[in-house]
Motif scaffolding. Structure first.
Motif, PDB file in Angstrom:
ATOM      1  N   LEU A   1      -0.687   3.838 -11.672  1.00 54.10           N
ATOM      2  CA  LEU A   1      -0.273   3.225 -10.404  1.00 54.10           C
ATOM      3  C   LEU A   1       0.654   4.154  -9.635  1.00 54.10           C
ATOM      4  O   LEU A   1       0.533   4.306  -8.420  1.00 54.10           O
TER       5      LEU A   1
ATOM      6  N   LEU B   1      -1.349   6.775  -8.093  1.00 50.86           N
ATOM      7  CA  LEU B   1      -2.022   6.281  -6.894  1.00 50.86           C
ATOM      8  C   LEU B   1      -1.060   6.295  -5.705  1.00 50.86           C
ATOM      9  O   LEU B   1      -1.440   6.687  -4.594  1.00 50.86           O
TER      10      LEU B   1
ATOM     11  N   ILE C   1      -1.708   8.278  -2.306  1.00 52.54           N
ATOM     12  CA  ILE C   1      -1.763   7.632  -0.985  1.00 52.54           C
ATOM     13  C   ILE C   1      -0.858   8.372  -0.005  1.00 52.54           C
ATOM     14  O   ILE C   1      -1.188   8.513   1.170  1.00 52.54           O
TER      15      ILE C   1
ATOM     16  N   ILE D   1       4.178   2.137   2.053  1.00 59.28           N
ATOM     17  CA  ILE D   1       3.558   1.475   0.899  1.00 59.28           C
ATOM     18  C   ILE D   1       3.355   2.474  -0.230  1.00 59.28           C
ATOM     19  O   ILE D   1       3.627   2.179  -1.402  1.00 59.28           O
TER      20      ILE D   1
ATOM     21  N   GLU E   1       6.677   3.203  -1.892  1.00 56.06           N
ATOM     22  CA  GLU E   1       7.160   2.080  -2.701  1.00 56.06           C
ATOM     23  C   GLU E   1       6.354   1.946  -3.984  1.00 56.06           C
ATOM     24  O   GLU E   1       6.909   1.683  -5.044  1.00 56.06           O
ATOM     25  N   LEU E   2       5.027   2.145  -3.866  1.00 56.67           N
ATOM     26  CA  LEU E   2       4.182   2.059  -5.056  1.00 56.67           C
ATOM     27  C   LEU E   2       4.640   3.091  -6.077  1.00 56.67           C
ATOM     28  O   LEU E   2       4.748   2.809  -7.277  1.00 56.67           O
TER      29      LEU E   2
ATOM     30  N   VAL F   1       8.355   1.900  -7.326  1.00 59.63           N
ATOM     31  CA  VAL F   1       8.398   0.689  -8.147  1.00 59.63           C
ATOM     32  C   VAL F   1       7.841   0.983  -9.530  1.00 59.63           C
ATOM     33  O   VAL F   1       8.388   0.551 -10.548  1.00 59.63           O
ATOM     34  N   SER F   2       6.743   1.780  -9.586  1.00 61.87           N
ATOM     35  CA  SER F   2       6.225   2.124 -10.905  1.00 61.87           C
ATOM     36  C   SER F   2       7.214   3.003 -11.654  1.00 61.87           C
ATOM     37  O   SER F   2       7.352   2.888 -12.875  1.00 61.87           O
TER      38      SER F   2
ATOM     39  N   TYR G   1      10.485   2.947 -11.539  1.00 64.00           N
ATOM     40  CA  TYR G   1      11.634   2.214 -12.095  1.00 64.00           C
ATOM     41  C   TYR G   1      11.330   1.845 -13.539  1.00 64.00           C
ATOM     42  O   TYR G   1      12.140   2.032 -14.441  1.00 64.00           O
TER      43      TYR G   1
END
Lengths: 479, 170
Positions: free
Chosen positions: A109, A112, A116, A128, A131-132, A135-136, A138
């Motif tokens: 993720l 990805l 992106i 986005i 953040e993706l 967040v992964s 973290y």
């Protein structure tokens, strides 16, 4: 949009599928080895998909994405890195955690997210993607919760990344307010009218804060050493390569589209950041006794060097930056690969004491580490030397003298601590190394082979850069 | 001077939101902080309604004032925070924070003073209505919509990984 536009996005769709497939495999309680091999095959599939869609490039998928040669190039480097990191992860996690499987979902993720970023041409996809990625990360950083530093590192990254996201959003809002568009090209059209407006500059400034945080540039570098040290070694390799490649790719596209380098103020800001990153990174690394922290500070300095290639804003600069990123990723992957290989169940191989006299005990591993340190220092015949050389020549074309002078001076300072580590490798040590039993001979052997290949690539790129350069040019022409 | 109803409502909402936002960071008691935060969320939702973005306002209230705030209150009450067990912050940290925050405020104020904000285009007022939002979200912006669902997937997996029970149940 129509279905034809989905074709260039095929690699990204497969990348997203890889994580879902991993979830399903975990649901069916398959073993770590199966998941590892499937993940590896899925990543190979992504590479094939990129190859398959190359004729349709460049293709714009309005309004958010553009898949062009530059995006394909950076995505390719990212996928290459994740292949290697995935391989390293197997022996690392198999020794530590009973259940290392969810790791792969998060890894794919996060990849990805970085991919992106390379294709985004709009603030929304930028946000986005970023953040993706964060967040992964973290969860990845704090993955080994029971180790003392992991949760601390995860928390630090969480708080600071959230803060930098707030800055990013605020900057985007200010720019949107002035330019009335969040698409990079839309902003570029409005630019003549708004470029001197204070709100627009303010917005750019806050975006620079967020990007500077992600790339760990001075003065936004404070998280780097702690997070590098606290996270599992493969994750550290991930942060040092993939996360930064993705962020740099989107910065590059933004700068190219709105011709950021025309503005003396922006150039001045980036010059200051580059110069301070080079100086602070190298000076803080001088007395480090911990290899992971040392590599963290060295990566701060290296992204300072990379910004020097970014400053001119010309073709040569982009080429130099792409070459630099490729050389830097291979170098760091081999360095972190060695750390992974030497780490035992109880502790990471991060203090320099472990490396004393390594060359007499495990000559191959020590040689690979030495080669990667030579490449980081920029010694001739390695990829790192040529990378620095191309950065210098790109800078000379546009006469950005001050950053260039600092680059050369700080490289000399950097030589000191890289050579100090190499010196340690050759030292005499009394500690007899107990060879651990290798539980998974196949994966150990393949990690070994990968490391040897990576080190070979460093030499090969350092001596014959022609093929790589040609490839980069070919990709960059597709836009 | 004549002030339209809109301007009066806007002024009142803004003043309440600024005061309650200050209350969040200045209050010593965490529960008071959280309650101030709820008031701030409601006033911001009011601003959304004034911008004719009803859907956003409703979502804002449901998600922030509803779900997230309840979570906040739960955590604070479960942790049983009070002044004695609160870690003492060093005083230079406070000064450093105040100085850097003040510097940022100064720069922002200077930028805002210089700025001239163009008025809203008349066509843009319909965009916040739910049907328009849905159409845009599922036609033009369908790809980022899907990507943000992946973002939630990653947050979920991350939370499960971190929150997993200690020990090995496999």
């Amino acid at each position: 949009m129509n279905e034809l536009q989905l074709i260039p996005l095929l690699p990204f769709i497969i990348l997203a599928m890889a994580s879902v497939v991993t979830i399903l495999l975990i649901a069916f309680r398959l073993s770590h080895t199966v998941i590892q091999v499937t993940g590896f095959l899925m990543m190979c599939l992504v590479v094939f998909a990129t190859w398959y869609v190359r004729d349709t490039l460049p293709e714009e998928v309005p309004p958010l994405f553009i898949v062009d040669g530059q995006a394909a190039l950076f995505t390719g480097v990212i996928i290459f890195c994740v292949l290697v990191i995935g391989l390293f992860s197997y022996i690392y996690f198999e020794e530590r955690e009973e259940n290392p499987k969810e790791y792969y979902i998060l890894l794919f993720l996060a990849t990805l997210g970085a991919a992106i970023l390379t294709i985004s041409q709009h603030f929304i996809s930028l946000f986005i993607g970023l953040e993706l990625l964060s967040v992964s990360l973290y969860a990845l950083i704090a993955y080994l919760r029971n180790r003392n530093n992991a949760v601390e590192a995860g928390m630090k990254y969480l708080v600071l990344a959230a803060l930098s996201s707030a800055f990013l959003l605020f900057g985007m809002a200010l720019i949107y307010m002035e330019a009335g568009s969040m698409k990079f090209s839309g902003i570029a059209e409005k630019l003549p009218q708004v470029s001197s407006s204070p709100l627009f500059l303010m917005g750019l400034g806050t975006i620079v804060v967020a990007i500077g945080f992600k790339l760990a540039l001075v003065p936004f570098h404070l998280w780097a050493a702690d997070v590098y040290q606290g996270s599992p070694t493969p994750v550290t390799a991930f942060i040092a390569t993939i996360s930064k490649i993705g962020t740099f790719a989107v910065l590059l596209r933004f700068a190219q589209t709105i011709h950021l380098q025309q503005y003396p103020l922006i150039i001045a800001i980036f010059s200051v950041i580059a110069i301070s990153s080079m100086i602070v990174g190298n000076i803080l690394a001088l007395r480090q006794q911990n290899l992971k922290r040392l590599l963290a500070y060295s990566s701060i300095a290296h992204f300072g060097y990379l910004l020097v290639a970014f400053l001119p804003g010309n073709e040569a600069g982009t080429e130099a930056a792409a070459f630099y990123l490729i050389a830097y990723s291979i170098t760091l992957l081999s360095a972190f690969g060695v750390i992974t290989l030497l780490s035992s169940r109880e502790h990471e191989a991060e203090t320099l004491d472990i490396y004393t006299g390594l060359i007499w005990r495990r000559p191959v591993v020590a040689t690979i580490l030495a080669i990667s340190l030579f490449s980081l220092a920029g010694i001739p015949l390695t990829a790192g030397f040529l990378a620095k050389f191309f950065v210098l020549s790109a800078g000379v074309q546009q006469a950005v003298w001050l950053p260039l002078a600092v680059l050369i001076l700080t490289s000399v300072i950097g030589l000191y601590y890289y050579l100090r580590v190499i010196n340690t490798l050759f030292g005499t040590s009394g500690t007899a190394d107990v060879m651990q039993k290798t539980v998974h001979p196949f994966f150990h052997v393949s990690t070994y082979i990968t490391l040897v290949v990576l080190a070979g690539m460093l030499f090969w790129i350092g001596v014959f850069p022609g093929l790589v350069l040609q490839g980069i040019r070919l990709f960059l022409l597709l836009h | 001077m004549g002030m339209s109803l809109q301007q009066i409502v806007f002024g009142v909402l803004s003043i309440i939101s600024i005061i309650s936002a200050l209350g969040v960071i200045l209050s010593k008691n965490p529960v008071t902080s959280v309650l101030c935060l709820i008031v701030t969320f409601f006033t911001i939702a009011g601003h959304y309604i004034m911008l004719n973005a009803q859907f956003l306002a409703v979502v804002h209230i449901i998600v922030y004032a509803g779900a997230i705030m309840v979570l906040f209150l739960f955590v604070i009450m479960l942790m049983n925070l009070n002044a004695e067990i609160e870690p003492q912050k060093r005083s230079w940290l406070k000064y450093a924070g105040a100085i850097s925050g003040g510097a940022l405020l100064l720069v922002l104020l200077a930028a805002l003073r210089e700025a001239s904000v163009s008025s809203l285009q008349p066509g843009a007022v319909e965009i916040g209505l739910i049907s328009n939002l849905g159409k845009t979200l599922f036609s033009t912006y369908v790809l980022p919509f899907e990507v943000s669902s992946i973002l939630f997937l990653s947050a979920m997996v991350g939370a499960v990984v971190i929150g997993k029970k200690e020990g090995h149940e496999s």
